[in-house]
Design a protein around this motif. Structure first.
Motif, PDB file in Angstrom:
ATOM      1  N   ALA A   9     -12.163  -5.143 -12.001  1.00  0.00           N
ATOM      2  CA  ALA A   9     -12.077  -6.255 -12.945  1.00  0.00           C
ATOM      3  C   ALA A   9     -10.770  -6.250 -13.732  1.00  0.00           C
ATOM      4  N   ARG A  10      -9.966  -5.206 -13.566  1.00  0.00           N
ATOM      5  CA  ARG A  10      -8.732  -5.092 -14.344  1.00  0.00           C
ATOM      6  C   ARG A  10      -7.576  -5.707 -13.567  1.00  0.00           C
ATOM      7  N   SER A  11      -6.661  -6.327 -14.250  1.00  0.00           N
ATOM      8  CA  SER A  11      -5.512  -6.962 -13.614  1.00  0.00           C
ATOM      9  C   SER A  11      -4.533  -5.910 -13.106  1.00  0.00           C
ATOM     10  N   THR A  12      -4.069  -6.100 -11.850  1.00  0.00           N
ATOM     11  CA  THR A  12      -3.092  -5.160 -11.281  1.00  0.00           C
ATOM     12  C   THR A  12      -1.661  -5.556 -11.628  1.00  0.00           C
ATOM     13  N   VAL A  13      -1.483  -6.729 -12.213  1.00  0.00           N
ATOM     14  CA  VAL A  13      -0.128  -7.171 -12.559  1.00  0.00           C
ATOM     15  C   VAL A  13       0.167  -6.992 -14.040  1.00  0.00           C
ATOM     16  N   LYS A  14      -0.812  -6.539 -14.790  1.00  0.00           N
ATOM     17  CA  LYS A  14      -0.614  -6.333 -16.216  1.00  0.00           C
ATOM     18  C   LYS A  14       0.362  -5.183 -16.444  1.00  0.00           C
ATOM     19  N   GLN A  15       1.286  -5.368 -17.375  1.00  0.00           N
ATOM     20  CA  GLN A  15       2.282  -4.348 -17.667  1.00  0.00           C
ATOM     21  C   GLN A  15       1.590  -3.082 -18.172  1.00  0.00           C
ATOM     22  N   ASP A  30       0.813  -1.220   0.000  1.00  0.00           N
ATOM     23  CA  ASP A  30       0.000   0.000   0.000  1.00  0.00           C
ATOM     24  C   ASP A  30       0.843   1.265   0.000  1.00  0.00           C
ATOM     25  N   THR A  31       2.064   1.207   0.570  1.00  0.00           N
ATOM     26  CA  THR A  31       2.873   2.422   0.686  1.00  0.00           C
ATOM     27  C   THR A  31       3.812   2.623  -0.494  1.00  0.00           C
ATOM     28  N   SER A  32       3.779   1.735  -1.485  1.00  0.00           N
ATOM     29  CA  SER A  32       4.525   2.009  -2.707  1.00  0.00           C
ATOM     30  C   SER A  32       3.694   2.950  -3.566  1.00  0.00           C
ATOM     31  N   CYS A  33       4.315   3.563  -4.560  1.00  0.00           N
ATOM     32  CA  CYS A  33       3.578   4.504  -5.416  1.00  0.00           C
ATOM     33  C   CYS A  33       2.418   3.795  -6.132  1.00  0.00           C
ATOM     34  N   VAL A  34       2.736   2.691  -6.788  1.00  0.00           N
ATOM     35  CA  VAL A  34       1.704   1.967  -7.531  1.00  0.00           C
ATOM     36  C   VAL A  34       0.673   1.374  -6.578  1.00  0.00           C
ATOM     37  N   GLY A  35       1.137   0.819  -5.447  1.00  0.00           N
ATOM     38  CA  GLY A  35       0.218   0.225  -4.484  1.00  0.00           C
ATOM     39  C   GLY A  35      -0.758   1.233  -3.923  1.00  0.00           C
ATOM     40  N   CYS A  36      -0.290   2.443  -3.658  1.00  0.00           N
ATOM     41  CA  CYS A  36      -1.166   3.485  -3.138  1.00  0.00           C
ATOM     42  C   CYS A  36      -2.204   3.892  -4.178  1.00  0.00           C
ATOM     43  N   HIS A  37      -1.792   3.984  -5.421  1.00  0.00           N
ATOM     44  CA  HIS A  37      -2.728   4.336  -6.486  1.00  0.00           C
ATOM     45  C   HIS A  37      -3.792   3.250  -6.654  1.00  0.00           C
ATOM     46  N   ILE A  38      -3.365   1.990  -6.550  1.00  0.00           N
ATOM     47  CA  ILE A  38      -4.320   0.888  -6.664  1.00  0.00           C
ATOM     48  C   ILE A  38      -5.321   0.921  -5.508  1.00  0.00           C
ATOM     49  N   LYS A  39      -4.847   1.288  -4.323  1.00  0.00           N
ATOM     50  CA  LYS A  39      -5.743   1.401  -3.174  1.00  0.00           C
ATOM     51  C   LYS A  39      -6.805   2.462  -3.424  1.00  0.00           C
ATOM     52  N   GLU A  40      -6.433   3.547  -4.092  1.00  0.00           N
ATOM     53  CA  GLU A  40      -7.396   4.595  -4.418  1.00  0.00           C
ATOM     54  C   GLU A  40      -8.450   4.093  -5.406  1.00  0.00           C
ATOM     55  N   GLN A  41      -8.071   3.118  -6.226  1.00  0.00           N
ATOM     56  CA  GLN A  41      -9.011   2.580  -7.210  1.00  0.00           C
ATOM     57  C   GLN A  41     -10.137   1.778  -6.562  1.00  0.00           C
ATOM     58  N   ALA A  42     -10.015   1.507  -5.256  1.00  0.00           N
ATOM     59  CA  ALA A  42     -11.060   0.749  -4.561  1.00  0.00           C
ATOM     60  C   ALA A  42     -12.257   1.615  -4.198  1.00  0.00           C
ATOM     61  N   LYS A  43     -12.157   2.930  -4.385  1.00  0.00           N
ATOM     62  CA  LYS A  43     -13.296   3.801  -4.113  1.00  0.00           C
ATOM     63  C   LYS A  43     -14.439   3.438  -5.063  1.00  0.00           C
ATOM     64  N   PRO A  44     -15.692   3.525  -4.603  1.00  0.00           N
ATOM     65  CA  PRO A  44     -16.824   3.083  -5.424  1.00  0.00           C
ATOM     66  C   PRO A  44     -16.853   3.703  -6.818  1.00  0.00           C
ATOM     67  N   GLU A  45     -16.537   5.004  -6.915  1.00  0.00           N
ATOM     68  CA  GLU A  45     -16.618   5.644  -8.222  1.00  0.00           C
ATOM     69  C   GLU A  45     -15.545   5.151  -9.188  1.00  0.00           C
ATOM     70  N   CYS A  46     -14.525   4.448  -8.657  1.00  0.00           N
ATOM     71  CA  CYS A  46     -13.448   3.925  -9.504  1.00  0.00           C
ATOM     72  C   CYS A  46     -13.540   2.407  -9.676  1.00  0.00           C
ATOM     73  N   ALA A  47     -14.013   1.737  -8.616  1.00  0.00           N
ATOM     74  CA  ALA A  47     -13.945   0.277  -8.576  1.00  0.00           C
ATOM     75  C   ALA A  47     -14.791  -0.402  -9.637  1.00  0.00           C
ATOM     76  N   GLY A  48     -15.811   0.277 -10.126  1.00  0.00           N
ATOM     77  CA  GLY A  48     -16.654  -0.330 -11.144  1.00  0.00           C
ATOM     78  C   GLY A  48     -15.857  -0.815 -12.335  1.00  0.00           C
ATOM     79  N   CYS A  49     -14.863  -0.041 -12.751  1.00  0.00           N
ATOM     80  CA  CYS A  49     -14.006  -0.436 -13.874  1.00  0.00           C
ATOM     81  C   CYS A  49     -12.745  -1.159 -13.397  1.00  0.00           C
ATOM     82  N   HIS A  50     -12.122  -0.637 -12.333  1.00  0.00           N
ATOM     83  CA  HIS A  50     -10.787  -1.112 -11.965  1.00  0.00           C
ATOM     84  C   HIS A  50     -10.793  -2.449 -11.236  1.00  0.00           C
TER      85      HIS A  50
END
Length: 517
Positions: A346-352, A324-344
């Protein structure tokens, strides 16, 4: 003679019964005491002797807040148990300035110090008429085989608590200044440093906080100041107490307008971070320090271990999606907000990520800037360059898709059988998604392409094209969901992640009417 022997036997039996009963009572007291520790944040296991030799008895259970209250009731203070060093800071060790190993005390000396100090205090308390603790011979009241573990919530100096101290009128301002930073940040000239004191360089940070913070709070209480901090464990580590404090601080923040003032720590608004081959500058990240500072609870969220380089980690670690405290990890955590999670969701977090995604943060450095970015270049120059990149990035807001270019209603009827084709309110959905991210700097930065938002649904087709889902989701391909499952999964999972109550997943006719024939 016979009567005398009978009396001796009876006496021996009574003594034996008394011993057994005493042991049972002490054992009962042990279990009662153990049950009292459940849910307490102040339970401390005294096992100092274990550092020197094997313990004869289990470690002693010490309830700190219980003793703090008892001392207060008797007009005594923390200094009854803890000494202060030459600088006036209270040490955490009992009745000595250093712990057993560093003080070169033997196990026997430590044992005598604890027993004499604790038991003599209990005896004196009883003589004063106060309820007291175990005395000589009641070993198992303190030394428990299976005590309950302490129940503590993590404590730390977050931005709100930092502001409360900085804004305090009780803590005097530094000589010749209008701030009081020097009261905590001891080293002159480093008031802007994260370090709490010189001791933080060599001692565990928790020890520094406990010794110096509690000492200061205790001195405020002695001076009968209007405000002071906690001196009991529960004040910082109790679940109920910290929750109540958070509510109170939130009220204070709301009274100030809801925005926490930025602390004057000489921190830069923008900073440069580098990565590349050793000895040369590859790509740089112009880090918007000011905006990130406003959305974190504490400087230590990024500046771990007190190092001024964010994260104190490698390039790979700063892109670790699982932290969570890495740059990418923190951004991914923000994607869990309802207004973002609808799309994110279902998307892979390990995809390049694509080059466009990387380019949001990473900037290639031209030859004209390389001389200014060497190790010898002044930090002010680097900060100015970082600010220039940050400002340029802020000006690149995504172009809004024209409303007329967004299809209003999309009819999905490829597999309609029992139900009429579904008429999806396409434009309404897209506008709702755009509304949810329009004021979010992170979302607008990473959705800079006008049709980037479309990829949430059009995940394997160009955003401008009419997708043909059946091209991938056939009825026979076991590697992907069938066409029916893909449609329902896409829509229903999105509704669930965005916490939409309507339409309910079981209400089929909300999306497609049932055929009458």
């Amino acid at each position: 003679m016979a009567n005398g022997k009978r009396i001796l036997r009876l006496t021996a039996i009574v003594i034996a019964l008394a011993g057994v009963l005493g042991f049972q009572l002490e054992a009962m007291g042990m279990f009662d005491a153990a049950s009292e520790t459940a849910g307490r944040p102040d339970v401390i296991m005294i096992d100092t002797i274990a550092k020197l030799e094997s313990l004869e008895q289990p470690a002693a259970v010490f309830r700190h807040d219980l003793h703090t209250k008892a001392l207060k009731d008797q007009g005594m203070s923390c200094e009854s148990c803890h000494k202060k060093d030459a600088e006036g800071s209270m040490t955490l060790a009992f009745d000595r300035l250093e712990d057993g190993a560093r003080a070169n005390m033997s196990a026997s000396e430590l044992k005598d110090m604890y027993h004499n100090g604790c038991i003599s205090c209990h005896v004196k308390s009883e003589e004063k008429g106060f309820k007291t603790g175990p005395k000589a011979g009641e070993c198992r009241s303190c030394h428990q085989e299976r005590p309950e573990a302490a129940d503590r919530v993590p404590a730390g100096m977050d931005n709100m608590l930092h502001f409360v101290h900085w804004d305090s009128k009780v803590i005097p301002a530094d000589a010749g200044k209008d701030t009081n930073c020097g009261a905590c940040h001891k080293k002159a000239g480093e008031e802007d440093s994260w370090r709490y004191s010189e001791a933080a360089k060599t001692e565990p940070l928790k020890d520094v906080f406990h010794s110096q913070c509690v000492t200061c709070h205790e001195s405020m209480i002695e001076k009968k100041a209007d405000r002071s901090g906690p001196v009991q464990c529960a004040g910082c580590h109790g679940e109920k107490e910290t929750a109540e404090r958070a509510v109170e601080l939130a009220k204070n923040l709301k009274a100030m307008g809801g925005t926490l003032p930025r602390l004057p720590r000489k921190q830069p608004d923008a900073a440069l971070m580098f990565h590349g081959e050793p000895g040369e500058i590859g790509t740089i990240v112009a880090f918007d320090h000011k905006s990130h500072e406003a959305v974190t609870d504490s400087c230590l969220t990024c500046h771990v271990d007190g190092v001024n380089a964010p994260l104190n980690k490698s390039y790979v670690a700063m892109h670790d999606a699982s932290v969570d405290t890495s740059c990418v990890g923190c951004h991914i955590k923000e994607q869990a907000k309802p207004e973002c999670a609808g799309c994110h969701a279902a998307r892979s977090t390990v995809k390049q990520p694509s080059d466009a995604t990387c380019g949001v943060c990473h900037t290639k450095v031209g030859d004209d800037l390389k001389p200014a970015l060497t190790a010898e270049a002044p930090k002010e120059m680097k900060q100015a360059i970082a600010q220039r990149f940050v400002d340029a990035r802020a000006d690149k807001r995504p172009e809004a898709v024209a409303i007329d270019d967004i299809p209003d209603v999309v009819t999905i009827g490829t597999i309609s059988d029992k139900y009429q084709p579904s008429k999806m309110p396409h434009r309404k959905i897209v506008l709702k998604l755009m509304e949810g991210m329009k004021d979010d700097p992170l979302a607008t930065a990473f959705h800079s392409a006008p049709k980037a938002i479309c990829s949430g649904c059009h995940h394997n087709s160009p955003a401008y094209a009419t997708p043909k889902c059946s091209s991938c989701h056939t009825q026979t391909d076991g590697n992907r969901p069938s066409l029916k499952a893909a449609y329902h999964g896409q829509c229903m999972d999105c509704h669930k992640q965005m916490k939409l109550e309507k339409p309910a997943s079981t209400n089929c006719v909300a999306c497609h009417e049932k055929k009458t024939n």
